[in-house]
Design a protein around this motif. Structure first.
Motif, PDB file in Angstrom:
ATOM      1  N   TYR A 186      30.324   3.188  13.931  1.00  0.00           N
ATOM      2  CA  TYR A 186      30.678   2.982  15.253  1.00  0.00           C
ATOM      3  C   TYR A 186      30.096   3.888  16.207  1.00  0.00           C
ATOM      4  O   TYR A 186      29.807   5.040  15.883  1.00  0.00           O
ATOM      5  N   SER A 187      29.614   3.398  17.324  1.00  0.00           N
ATOM      6  CA  SER A 187      28.923   4.230  18.393  1.00  0.00           C
ATOM      7  C   SER A 187      30.045   5.034  19.170  1.00  0.00           C
ATOM      8  O   SER A 187      31.262   4.696  19.376  1.00  0.00           O
ATOM      9  N   GLU A 188      29.609   6.005  19.902  1.00  0.00           N
ATOM     10  CA  GLU A 188      30.552   6.519  20.897  1.00  0.00           C
ATOM     11  C   GLU A 188      30.848   5.817  22.014  1.00  0.00           C
ATOM     12  O   GLU A 188      32.038   5.824  22.375  1.00  0.00           O
ATOM     13  N   LYS A 189      29.946   4.767  22.404  1.00  0.00           N
ATOM     14  CA  LYS A 189      30.426   3.701  23.423  1.00  0.00           C
ATOM     15  C   LYS A 189      31.701   2.915  22.569  1.00  0.00           C
ATOM     16  O   LYS A 189      32.755   2.458  23.412  1.00  0.00           O
ATOM     17  N   TYR A 190      31.549   2.663  21.484  1.00  0.00           N
ATOM     18  CA  TYR A 190      32.633   1.832  20.745  1.00  0.00           C
ATOM     19  C   TYR A 190      34.044   2.704  20.783  1.00  0.00           C
ATOM     20  O   TYR A 190      35.235   1.946  21.250  1.00  0.00           O
ATOM     21  N   TRP A 191      33.858   3.827  20.390  1.00  0.00           N
ATOM     22  CA  TRP A 191      35.026   4.666  20.489  1.00  0.00           C
ATOM     23  C   TRP A 191      35.920   4.743  22.032  1.00  0.00           C
ATOM     24  O   TRP A 191      37.004   4.724  22.162  1.00  0.00           O
ATOM     25  N   ASN A 192      34.951   5.046  22.943  1.00  0.00           N
ATOM     26  CA  ASN A 192      35.545   5.128  24.231  1.00  0.00           C
ATOM     27  C   ASN A 192      35.887   3.860  24.771  1.00  0.00           C
ATOM     28  O   ASN A 192      36.729   4.084  25.774  1.00  0.00           O
ATOM     29  N   SER A 193      35.724   2.668  24.119  1.00  0.00           N
ATOM     30  CA  SER A 193      36.132   1.507  24.798  1.00  0.00           C
ATOM     31  C   SER A 193      37.580   1.125  24.095  1.00  0.00           C
ATOM     32  O   SER A 193      38.257   0.272  24.450  1.00  0.00           O
ATOM     33  N   LYS A 194      38.069   1.732  23.064  1.00  0.00           N
ATOM     34  CA  LYS A 194      39.170   1.687  22.294  1.00  0.00           C
ATOM     35  C   LYS A 194      40.234   2.051  23.232  1.00  0.00           C
ATOM     36  O   LYS A 194      40.499   3.230  23.929  1.00  0.00           O
ATOM     37  N   VAL A 195      41.482   1.432  23.052  1.00  0.00           N
ATOM     38  CA  VAL A 195      42.998   1.893  23.627  1.00  0.00           C
ATOM     39  C   VAL A 195      43.589   2.760  22.545  1.00  0.00           C
ATOM     40  O   VAL A 195      44.085   2.428  21.211  1.00  0.00           O
ATOM     41  N   PHE A 196      43.761   4.051  22.770  1.00  0.00           N
ATOM     42  CA  PHE A 196      44.414   4.884  21.951  1.00  0.00           C
ATOM     43  C   PHE A 196      45.928   5.055  22.251  1.00  0.00           C
ATOM     44  O   PHE A 196      46.246   4.863  23.294  1.00  0.00           O
ATOM     45  N   ALA A 197      46.323   5.416  21.220  1.00  0.00           N
ATOM     46  CA  ALA A 197      47.731   5.719  21.507  1.00  0.00           C
ATOM     47  C   ALA A 197      47.932   7.064  22.222  1.00  0.00           C
ATOM     48  O   ALA A 197      46.781   7.827  22.365  1.00  0.00           O
ATOM     49  N   PRO A 198      49.185   7.323  22.750  1.00  0.00           N
ATOM     50  CA  PRO A 198      49.008   8.747  23.680  1.00  0.00           C
ATOM     51  C   PRO A 198      48.953   9.900  22.719  1.00  0.00           C
ATOM     52  O   PRO A 198      49.075  10.016  21.436  1.00  0.00           O
ATOM     53  N   SER A 199      48.471  10.876  23.432  1.00  0.00           N
ATOM     54  CA  SER A 199      48.915  12.271  23.038  1.00  0.00           C
ATOM     55  C   SER A 199      50.178  12.803  23.417  1.00  0.00           C
ATOM     56  O   SER A 199      50.909  12.005  23.886  1.00  0.00           O
ATOM     57  N   SER A 200      50.344  13.926  23.144  1.00  0.00           N
ATOM     58  CA  SER A 200      51.606  14.474  23.280  1.00  0.00           C
ATOM     59  C   SER A 200      51.666  15.934  23.823  1.00  0.00           C
ATOM     60  O   SER A 200      50.872  16.723  23.427  1.00  0.00           O
ATOM     61  N   LEU A 201      52.558  16.464  24.738  1.00  0.00           N
ATOM     62  CA  LEU A 201      53.002  17.790  24.847  1.00  0.00           C
ATOM     63  C   LEU A 201      54.290  17.959  24.259  1.00  0.00           C
ATOM     64  O   LEU A 201      55.197  17.485  24.569  1.00  0.00           O
ATOM     65  N   LEU A 202      54.282  18.821  23.412  1.00  0.00           N
ATOM     66  CA  LEU A 202      55.112  19.287  22.500  1.00  0.00           C
ATOM     67  C   LEU A 202      55.907  20.530  22.541  1.00  0.00           C
ATOM     68  O   LEU A 202      54.911  21.745  23.053  1.00  0.00           O
ATOM     69  N   PHE A 203      57.130  20.885  22.493  1.00  0.00           N
ATOM     70  CA  PHE A 203      57.503  22.313  22.708  1.00  0.00           C
ATOM     71  C   PHE A 203      58.635  22.388  21.514  1.00  0.00           C
ATOM     72  O   PHE A 203      59.413  21.625  21.133  1.00  0.00           O
ATOM     73  N   TYR A 204      58.415  23.706  20.986  1.00  0.00           N
ATOM     74  CA  TYR A 204      59.362  24.017  19.668  1.00  0.00           C
ATOM     75  C   TYR A 204      60.075  25.145  20.274  1.00  0.00           C
ATOM     76  O   TYR A 204      59.730  26.321  20.491  1.00  0.00           O
ATOM     77  N   VAL A 205      61.420  24.816  20.430  1.00  0.00           N
ATOM     78  CA  VAL A 205      62.134  25.625  21.147  1.00  0.00           C
ATOM     79  C   VAL A 205      63.602  26.284  20.344  1.00  0.00           C
ATOM     80  O   VAL A 205      64.028  25.362  19.859  1.00  0.00           O
ATOM     81  N   ALA A 206      63.641  27.678  20.141  1.00  0.00           N
ATOM     82  CA  ALA A 206      64.729  28.244  19.575  1.00  0.00           C
ATOM     83  C   ALA A 206      65.764  28.699  20.655  1.00  0.00           C
ATOM     84  O   ALA A 206      65.354  29.055  21.514  1.00  0.00           O
ATOM     85  N   PHE A 207      67.202  28.065  20.654  1.00  0.00           N
ATOM     86  CA  PHE A 207      68.099  28.396  21.240  1.00  0.00           C
ATOM     87  C   PHE A 207      69.246  29.503  20.440  1.00  0.00           C
ATOM     88  O   PHE A 207      69.369  29.116  19.439  1.00  0.00           O
ATOM     89  N   ASP A 208      69.760  30.241  21.631  1.00  0.00           N
ATOM     90  CA  ASP A 208      70.629  31.158  20.997  1.00  0.00           C
ATOM     91  C   ASP A 208      72.143  30.844  20.812  1.00  0.00           C
ATOM     92  O   ASP A 208      73.098  31.456  20.528  1.00  0.00           O
ATOM     93  N   LYS A 209      72.281  29.363  21.175  1.00  0.00           N
ATOM     94  CA  LYS A 209      73.602  28.917  21.223  1.00  0.00           C
ATOM     95  C   LYS A 209      73.389  27.381  20.795  1.00  0.00           C
ATOM     96  O   LYS A 209      72.379  26.693  20.904  1.00  0.00           O
ATOM     97  N   LYS A 210      74.498  26.751  20.395  1.00  0.00           N
ATOM     98  CA  LYS A 210      74.461  25.265  20.118  1.00  0.00           C
ATOM     99  C   LYS A 210      74.323  24.444  21.521  1.00  0.00           C
ATOM    100  O   LYS A 210      75.099  24.765  22.507  1.00  0.00           O
ATOM    101  N   ILE A 211      73.787  23.306  21.376  1.00  0.00           N
ATOM    102  CA  ILE A 211      73.359  22.606  22.708  1.00  0.00           C
ATOM    103  C   ILE A 211      74.327  21.560  22.750  1.00  0.00           C
ATOM    104  O   ILE A 211      74.659  20.780  21.603  1.00  0.00           O
ATOM    105  N   GLU A 212      74.922  21.238  23.660  1.00  0.00           N
ATOM    106  CA  GLU A 212      76.001  20.161  24.113  1.00  0.00           C
ATOM    107  C   GLU A 212      75.525  18.913  24.409  1.00  0.00           C
ATOM    108  O   GLU A 212      74.393  18.698  24.971  1.00  0.00           O
ATOM    109  N   ASN A 213      76.356  17.713  24.389  1.00  0.00           N
ATOM    110  CA  ASN A 213      76.163  16.481  24.738  1.00  0.00           C
ATOM    111  C   ASN A 213      74.728  15.622  24.538  1.00  0.00           C
ATOM    112  O   ASN A 213      74.145  15.038  25.212  1.00  0.00           O
ATOM    113  N   VAL A 214      74.329  16.165  23.193  1.00  0.00           N
ATOM    114  CA  VAL A 214      73.061  15.587  22.713  1.00  0.00           C
ATOM    115  C   VAL A 214      73.240  15.022  21.357  1.00  0.00           C
ATOM    116  O   VAL A 214      74.206  15.668  20.686  1.00  0.00           O
ATOM    117  N   SER A 215      72.206  14.241  20.701  1.00  0.00           N
ATOM    118  CA  SER A 215      72.552  13.779  19.355  1.00  0.00           C
ATOM    119  C   SER A 215      71.065  14.237  18.868  1.00  0.00           C
ATOM    120  O   SER A 215      70.381  14.800  19.471  1.00  0.00           O
TER     121      SER A 215
END
Length: 490
Positions: A290-319
């Motif tokens: 497959y050429s570079e043109k082929y890959w550039n023409s494809k619809v890719f799934a998203p990328s992501s911005l991820l954060f891994y966060v440590a909290f010093d207390k329990k978080i409320e009102n979430v699942s």
């Protein structure tokens, strides 16, 4: 003499393939670029907190059961599963959320409360979704994507119209409540495409959601990686980490060896579970399918911005899994697919595994994973990451009615640059090619190299597509093809 197989990468597809191939008597070696196995499903551990770097959703438990059953094993031989209740929660406004239960009667009740008559429509929709699931996951998805004839069966002919209609059309035909529409369209995001571009046949994802439920392996998704690693090791697979494959050597159109960390490793077969585009750059140009043109023409799934966060207390009102749909999904989707740029008002997702799993955070503390879907290939800087973290944390505090920003012990981020650096991911995409009609089954990059004999591919850029269960299935598909090719040569 045993045929030797070198596998590039150690993600779910590679680990699955290695197990099947070792079981068939091949001499299998996995070469992993990073210092731990798992590919995108690695783990981050710090100060008593444990985070899944990649996938956090355990859906389609039957696929995992089927994999381990192929080796006379069961998931419970390796890890403990809990069914989540609620499966997940969706926020639309301040303290205004809908929880999706772990059983259909309660889900129907929630729908009916939101929109009179919607429960009946949902039941009808899910009956069809279950049938699609049975057709897809128990049959079609295990086919190798070599020819269109694989999709032509008496059952699929009856369902042909579902390949040309979309999830959005089928969802909104009967259900008019926007909140319910968004919940029903949410599962196809795992396929990496907009609901308006995803064939309605993929409603089987709704059955995976409402019918089979959401599960959590104690310790996180990395427990599944460890289980597959142990199984592979027991079957005789050799797994080497910190191995950067720099070249795939081909002679007269036949793969001969790979060069890893400057050392040539001869092999009868090379199987790549690494990024497909990157793998082809390891070949001389004349051997690339497959050429570079082929890959550039494809619809890719998203990328992501991820954060891994440590909290010093329990978080409320979430699942355990919480989605934040307080902004316009269609606008966010345009910023991903139509006019790729950083979104003005992004939706986001948060996972708090310590809500149901005490092993992933110290007592009275919380581990949080935040994710914003973004377009692949966009500019990624530390400053941009900080702007978006501030954005979602302020919204999170408002929507869940609590202060948390002052309770952060530490946070780490992962974005486009990291997907490229750690996984050689094309444009930093997070999970492969989108499953739109023109990129389904035989229309995806081929599992067998078009130009090099004994070179194969597996994973989310080939068949059957993105996601953990499809990746495991991809490993089985490719191993069957290799076994077939060499069945008379062992």
């Amino acid at each position: 003499m045993k045929k030797t197989i070198t596998i590039i990468g150690s993600g779910f597809s590679s680990l699955a393939a290695s197990c099947y191939l070792a079981k068939e008597g091949f001499d299998v070696t996995i070469l992993e670029k990073n210092n731990t196995v798992g590919g995108r499903a690695r783990q981050f551990v710090k100060d008593g907190f444990t985070f899944d770097i990649g996938p956090t959703w355990y859906w389609m438990p039957d696929v995992f059961e089927k994999f381990f059953a192929d080796f006379s094993k069961h998931p419970s031989d390796y890890y403990h599963l809990d069914k989540l209740n609620p499966a997940y929660e969706v926020y639309f406004d301040t303290l205004d959320s809908i929880q999706i239960a772990d059983n259909l009667p309660d889900i129907l009740s929630v729908f009916e409360k939101e929109e009179v008559g919607s429960a009946k429509h949902l039941e009808t929709f899910l009956d069809n979704a279950k049938h699609n699931y049975d057709v897809a996951i128990k049959d079609l998805v295990y086919r190798p994507g070599i020819s269109i004839t694989e999709l032509i069966t008496p059952v699929t002919m009856k369902k042909a119209n579902q390949f040309f209609s979309t999830i959005r059309t089928s969802v909104r035909k009967k259900i008019k409540n926007n909140r319910l529409q968004q919940i029903m369209e949410f599962p196809v995001l795992f396929l990496g495409a907009k609901p308006s571009n995803t064939p309605s046949f993929y409603s089987f994802m709704n059955y995976a959601d409402f019918g089979l439920g959401t599960w959590h392996p104690k310790g996180g998704m990395y427990e599944v990686v460890k289980a597959m690693y142990i199984l592979a090791f027991e079957l005789g697979v050799k797994i080497k980490t910190n191995q950067n494959v720099e070249k795939i050597n081909v002679e007269n159109g036949v793969v001969k060896s790979v060069i890893s960390n400057g050392i040539t490793i001869e092999s009868d077969v090379v199987l790549s579970g690494a990024d497909y585009h990157h793998t082809e750059t390891l070949l001389d140009e004349k051997y690339r399918g497959y050429s570079e043109k082929y890959w550039n023409s494809k619809v890719f799934a998203p990328s992501s911005l991820l954060f891994y966060v440590a909290f010093d207390k329990k978080i409320e009102n979430v699942s355990h899994h919480t989605l934040f749909f307080d902004t316009d999904f269609d606008l966010h989707a345009k910023d991903i697919y139509d006019n790729p740029k950083w979104p003005d008002k992004p939706l986001f997702y948060a996972s708090f595994p310590s809500k149901t799993d005490s092993s992933v955070a110290p007592e009275d503390k919380e581990a949080g994973i935040f994710l914003i879907p973004i377009a692949p290939g966009i500019k990624d800087t530390t400053a941009i990451r900080e702007i978006y973290f501030d954005n979602i944390i302020k919204r999170f505090e408002k929507l869940t009615n609590q202060k948390v920003s002052e309770n952060i012990i530490f946070k780490e981020s992962f974005c486009v640059k990291d997907f490229v650096n750690d996984y050689n991911s094309y444009k930093g995409n997070a999970y492969g090619l989108a499953n739109i009609l023109t990129q389904t089954a035989f229309l995806r990059p081929k599992i067998i190299s078009k130009k090099v004999k004994n070179l194969f591919f597996t994973g989310q850029l080939t068949v059957p597509g993105p996601g953990v269960p499809p990746s495991i299935i991809s490993g089985k598909i490719v191993s069957n093809l290799i076994k077939k090719q060499f069945s008379n040569k062992q």
